[in-house]
Design an enzyme around this catalytic site. Structure first.
Site, PDB file in Angstrom:
ATOM      1  N   SER A  48       0.830  -1.219   0.000  1.00  0.00           N
ATOM      2  CA  SER A  48       0.000   0.000   0.000  1.00  0.00           C
ATOM      3  C   SER A  48       0.861   1.264   0.000  1.00  0.00           C
ATOM      4  O   SER A  48       0.691   2.146   0.834  1.00  0.00           O
ATOM      5  CB  SER A  48      -0.924   0.016   1.220  1.00  0.00           C
ATOM      6  OG  SER A  48      -0.157   0.143   2.403  1.00  0.00           O
ATOM      7  N   CYS A 108      -1.002   7.509  -3.194  1.00  0.00           N
ATOM      8  CA  CYS A 108      -2.324   8.084  -3.447  1.00  0.00           C
ATOM      9  C   CYS A 108      -2.240   9.187  -4.506  1.00  0.00           C
ATOM     10  O   CYS A 108      -3.110   9.291  -5.384  1.00  0.00           O
ATOM     11  CB  CYS A 108      -2.917   8.621  -2.146  1.00  0.00           C
ATOM     12  SG  CYS A 108      -1.847   9.793  -1.272  1.00  0.00           S
ATOM     13  N   THR A 135       0.078  14.096   7.182  1.00  0.00           N
ATOM     14  CA  THR A 135       0.086  12.648   7.416  1.00  0.00           C
ATOM     15  C   THR A 135       0.859  12.333   8.694  1.00  0.00           C
ATOM     16  O   THR A 135       1.447  13.222   9.317  1.00  0.00           O
ATOM     17  CB  THR A 135       0.731  11.889   6.237  1.00  0.00           C
ATOM     18  OG1 THR A 135       2.137  12.178   6.204  1.00  0.00           O
ATOM     19  CG2 THR A 135       0.102  12.287   4.913  1.00  0.00           C
TER      20      THR A 135
END
Length: 330
Positions: A119, A149, A179
């Protein structure tokens, strides 16, 4: 039914489970989770999310089980997933953020997973894939990266522009929410800018999307430069992309092509702000009122992306495309 195991139950791991439990990717079955946190904390953070709100169904936990609605999912608690015997797992979602070396990335294979989907960016991956950009390269690779992303938001749009009109060059700035890599108060993080308090300032910084775009679309390598500004919001980011095209396009032309897209690239005609796009599943939602074409031919695309929810939906989509590989043995 493709069997999925989630290694790492942080922001992406929990969002993947939420998206799947909401009905996304029904051909997948999540059959296990591993995280070093205690089961009660895993259940609590899943049930009560500061970004997405309380989970709309039921969440309970036992010593080694997470119960979500009527689903019972085994919970494991080890820092080294290779020590587990996972049985038959088709794809392991590597969501710890630590699979930057091959030996770590392969731990899921050693535990019994057929293939690994990471991911985030990873040099250990056999392929860095972005749905809507280079999915045609997906074959029987053992370890696949789902990129970042921002790359998932950028690459499909760059490919669309290039396929339609040809792309000469461009610049992209991502306006990205803060983040977990940033501190809540000023504290050393190895970088002077990212060492500043995330919730108090806009922070100019770099983005991995530029290098990842070159990997995903090598025929366009070097044509797009990129930078980032981290901003004090908790979710939903944006890309501001300005390009020069080989063939002239009018504003109406650009709008028409974007309106024809669905699934990966969405659009909106409304004057929306970032919080309005929370939990949208597309990789990019283009704001058509913000689209511009100058007299000199510059094209500006502004689009939103939920950097957690949209990315998690792509993880599930890619897993559906991954052919089950041979089950590894320890």
């Amino acid at each position: 039914m493709t069997r999925i195991f989630i290694n790492g139950f942080g922001r992406i791991g929990r969002t993947v489970l939420r998206a799947w439990a909401s009905g996304w990717a029904p051909d997948l079955q999540i059959v296990g989770i591993n995280d070093i946190a205690s089961p009660d904390l895993c259940a609590h953070l899943f049930a009560y999310d500061s970004v997405f709100g309380p989970y709309p169904g039921t969440v309970e936990w036992a010593e080694s089980r997470l119960m979500v609605d009527h689903r019972s999912i085994p919970l494991h608690r080890t820092s080294d997933v290779s020590k587990l015997d996972l049985g038959h797992i088709d794809v392991m979602f590597e969501c710890t953020g630590k699979a930057n070396s091959r030996d770590i990335a392969e731990r899921g294979l050693q535990a019994g997973a057929g293939r690994i989907l990471i991911s985030g960016p990873s040099e250990a991956a056999d392929l860095t894939m972005v749905l809507g950009a280079n999915e045609g390269l997906l074959g029987d690779q053992s370890i696949v990266s789902n990129a970042s992303c921002t790359t998932n938001a950028l690459a499909p749009m760059v490919r669309l522009l290039n396929d339609t009109w040809g792309l000469q060059t461009g610049w992209m700035t991502t306006i990205h929410c803060y983040t977990g890599s940033q501190p809540t108060i000023d504290a050393p993080r190895g970088d002077m800018l990212r060492s500043r308090a995330a919730g108090l300032s806009m922070v100019p910084t770099t983005t991995s999307a530029q290098n990842l775009l070159n990997q995903v679309l090598p025929d366009l390598a070097g044509r797009i430069e990129a930078a980032a500004v981290r901003v004090p919001t908790a979710s939903v980011s944006a890309i501001d992309l300005t390009v020069t095209l080989k063939t002239k396009a009018s504003l109406a032309d650009v709008h028409d092509v974007i309106r024809q897209q669905s699934g990966i690239i969405g659009h909106t005609d409304k004057p929306l702000v970032s919080s309005d796009l929370r939990a949208r599943s597309e990789s990019l939602i283009v704001s058509l009122p913000e689209t511009r074409v100058t007299a000199g031919g510059l094209v500006r695309i502004f689009g939103w992306y939920d950097n957690e929810w949209g990315f998690s939906c792509r993880m599930l989509d890619v897993a559906q495309m991954m052919k089950p590989g041979p089950i590894a043995t320890g």
